[in-house]
Design an enzyme around this catalytic site. Structure first.
Site, PDB file in Angstrom:
ATOM      1  N   ASP A  90      17.646 -66.781 -91.400  1.00 15.08           N
ATOM      2  CA  ASP A  90      17.278 -68.102 -91.882  1.00 15.08           C
ATOM      3  C   ASP A  90      16.930 -68.082 -93.365  1.00 15.08           C
ATOM      4  O   ASP A  90      16.672 -67.025 -93.957  1.00 15.08           O
ATOM      5  CB  ASP A  90      16.084 -68.634 -91.089  1.00 15.08           C
ATOM      6  CG  ASP A  90      16.489 -69.144 -89.711  1.00 15.08           C
ATOM      7  OD1 ASP A  90      17.698 -69.263 -89.459  1.00 15.08           O
ATOM      8  OD2 ASP A  90      15.591 -69.411 -88.895  1.00 15.08           O
TER       9      ASP A  90
ATOM     10  N   LYS B 194      18.601 -73.438 -93.162  1.00 12.22           N
ATOM     11  CA  LYS B 194      18.555 -74.898 -93.247  1.00 12.22           C
ATOM     12  C   LYS B 194      17.472 -75.285 -94.250  1.00 12.22           C
ATOM     13  O   LYS B 194      16.420 -74.668 -94.313  1.00 12.22           O
ATOM     14  CB  LYS B 194      18.216 -75.520 -91.890  1.00 12.22           C
ATOM     15  CG  LYS B 194      19.156 -75.150 -90.747  1.00 12.22           C
ATOM     16  CD  LYS B 194      18.706 -75.853 -89.481  1.00 12.22           C
ATOM     17  CE  LYS B 194      19.572 -75.468 -88.284  1.00 12.22           C
ATOM     18  NZ  LYS B 194      19.266 -74.094 -87.829  1.00 12.22           N
TER      19      LYS B 194
ATOM     20  N   MET C  59       6.009 -78.214 -90.958  1.00  5.97           N
ATOM     21  CA  MET C  59       7.127 -79.049 -91.431  1.00  5.97           C
ATOM     22  C   MET C  59       6.709 -80.504 -91.609  1.00  5.97           C
ATOM     23  O   MET C  59       7.471 -81.428 -91.288  1.00  5.97           O
ATOM     24  CB  MET C  59       8.314 -78.947 -90.450  1.00  5.97           C
ATOM     25  CG  MET C  59       8.844 -77.539 -90.285  1.00  5.97           C
ATOM     26  SD  MET C  59      10.097 -77.394 -88.988  1.00  5.97           S
ATOM     27  CE  MET C  59       9.086 -77.565 -87.504  1.00  5.97           C
TER      28      MET C  59
END
Length: 262
Positions: free
Chosen positions: A37, A59, A173
């Site tokens: 990631d 991402k 997040m």
């Protein structure tokens, strides 16, 4: 295709290489291919074998270079080549890491899977700042929640159950939605004066912190945005941030920090 290889779902921890578990490091060093990631540090990637195939699938907010469906397929295809695959994720693969989705996809196709848990960002924050997740007289429990929904869908959290002063709330997040989150929590009874600590890139040399309060954190983040990923800690335990820090630690606090009311 028949999968003769295996996939190891590995938690890389919050950032610092020395916070990886021994199992995680061992699995990474035994990999034929590493699917990693965006948040996995170069320091950790350097632990992979030089001959390993390195495949980035990271991402960023609003920008998914490799869709999750394709990541699943990549893992399966590599396993079908007979490779030992390290699926390397920041934090812990089973805490907001979609590791369970990847595991389910692979298990349905007969791929062998093993796990290496990782220190999640909340624990890394606690070690980096000295802010405990629980503390006698301040917090009897802790809850981890996501502050983001896939495809930017509406946040549908159970705000009433989250608005407990006896519980430390850790929001992953949540940078884009922190003002909305704070407003909903106050609507359900949390006081605006409740301290909030935002921390970006915890445990890494890029770490940055912002100390605020529930009724100001949205404004403070707009005025002094922190780079992703940002973790928010909401609760009375944040009051221990300065009180519990040794004098030399206070002197070395990042320049980006803001204190509530200043």
């Amino acid at each position: 295709m028949t999968a003769t290889g295996k996939v190891n779902l590995i938690g890389a921890g919050p950032g610092a290489a020395d916070l990886m578990t021994l199992r995680a490091a061992r699995m990474l060093q035994a990999a034929d291919a590493v699917v990693y990631d965006r948040l996995v540090s170069d320091e950790i990637l350097e632990l992979a074998p030089q001959a390993a195939r390195m495949i980035p699938v990271g991402k960023a907010p609003g920008h998914h270079t490799v869709p999750q469906e394709r990541i699943n397929e990549i893992l399966y295809e590599l396993a079908c080549e007979g490779l030992t695959v390290a699926r390397l994720k920041g934090g812990d693969p089973l805490i907001f890491g979609r590791g369970s989705e990847e595991a389910a996809y692979l298990a349905e196709r007969g791929v062998a899977i093993e796990y290496a848990p990782g220190i999640t960002a909340a624990q890394g924050m606690a070690a980096a700042t000295g802010v405990p997740l629980t503390h006698r007289g301040l917090a009897t429990g802790v809850r981890y929640v996501t502050g983001h929904r896939a495809a930017d869908a509406r946040l549908d959290l159970d705000w009433k159950s989250l608005a407990s002063e006896d519980t430390t709330l850790v929001i992953y997040m949540g940078a884009a939605n922190i003002a909305e989150i704070a407003l909903n929590l106050m609507r359900e009874g949390l006081p605006g004066s409740l301290p909030v600590l935002a921390i970006a890139n915890a445990t890494t040399p890029r770490e940055a912190r912002l100390l605020s309060r529930l009724d100001r954190v949205g404004l403070d983040m707009a005025e002094t945005p922190l780079p992703a990923p940002v973790l928010f800690v909401v609760g009375h335990v944040v009051s221990l941030y300065r009180a519990g820090a040794p004098a030399e630690a206070v002197a070395d606090m990042p320049e980006t920090i803001r204190f509530a009311g200043e």
